[in-house]
Design an enzyme around this catalytic site. Structure first.
Site, PDB file in Angstrom:
ATOM      1  N   GLY A   4      44.102  27.590  42.511  1.00 15.98           N
ATOM      2  CA  GLY A   4      44.592  28.862  41.987  1.00 15.98           C
ATOM      3  C   GLY A   4      43.546  29.437  41.058  1.00 15.98           C
ATOM      4  N   GLY A   5      43.942  30.406  40.265  1.00 14.97           N
ATOM      5  CA  GLY A   5      43.011  31.044  39.352  1.00 14.97           C
ATOM      6  C   GLY A   5      42.254  30.068  38.477  1.00 14.97           C
ATOM      7  N   GLU A   6      42.981  29.173  37.820  1.00 19.49           N
ATOM      8  CA  GLU A   6      42.344  28.197  36.922  1.00 19.49           C
ATOM      9  C   GLU A   6      42.659  26.772  37.337  1.00 19.49           C
ATOM     10  OE1 GLU A   6      44.430  29.085  33.273  1.00 19.49           O
ATOM     11  OE2 GLU A   6      42.936  30.583  32.774  1.00 19.49           O
ATOM     12  N   GLU A   7      43.245  26.590  38.487  1.00 25.43           N
ATOM     13  CA  GLU A   7      43.684  25.260  38.902  1.00 25.43           C
ATOM     14  C   GLU A   7      42.817  24.727  40.029  1.00 25.43           C
ATOM     15  OE1 GLU A   7      47.842  25.610  39.798  1.00 25.43           O
ATOM     16  OE2 GLU A   7      48.378  25.843  37.702  1.00 25.43           O
ATOM     17  N   PHE A   8      42.601  23.420  39.961  1.00 25.48           N
ATOM     18  CA  PHE A   8      41.843  22.715  40.980  1.00 25.48           C
ATOM     19  C   PHE A   8      42.656  21.524  41.452  1.00 25.48           C
ATOM     20  CE2 PHE A   8      38.857  25.046  38.510  1.00 25.48           C
ATOM     21  CZ  PHE A   8      37.882  25.457  39.402  1.00 25.48           C
TER      22      PHE A   8
END
Length: 87
Positions: A4-8
Site C-alpha cells: 500500500g502507500g506506506e505498507e510492505f
C-alpha cells in the site's frame, strides 16, 4: 513488495511465528540504527516502523486471510506505540 502507500509485505516461505518474530526483531534493530537529517535541520530524524507478523497455521489457510491477519497485527503494533512488532 509494496502493499500500500506506506505498507510492505515480506513473505518468508516455510517460516513459522517464532522465526518471523526473529526477522521482525532484526529489522527493527537495523532500522533503529539509521536516521535521516533533512537539509537545514541540525538533528537527525530516526526511522521507525511497525511490523505485523502472521503465519499459515494449517491446510486451507488462504493467502488473503494471511495478509489480513498480518495487517491486524500491524495495527496492534501501531496501537502499542509503534516501533515494535505484534503477532
Amino acid at each position: 513488495g509494496r502493499w500500500g502507500g506506506e505498507e510492505f509485505v515480506v513473505l518468508l516461505p516455510q517460516t513459522e511465528i517464532p522465526q518471523g518474530r526473529e526477522v521482525a526483531e532484526r529489522l527493527l534493530a537495523a532500522i533503529r540504527q539509521d536516521s535521516l537529517t533533512p537539509e537545514g535541520m541540525d538533528c537527525p530524524l530516526p526511522y521507525r516502523i511497525s511490523i505485523g507478523v502472521a503465519a499459515i497455521v494449517g491446510e486451507g489457510t488462504e493467502g488473503e486471510n494471511l495478509i489480513q491477519r498480518a495487517d491486524e497485527a500491524l495495527y496492534r503494533a501501531k496501537d502499542a506505540g509503534r516501533d515494535c512488532w505484534r503477532d
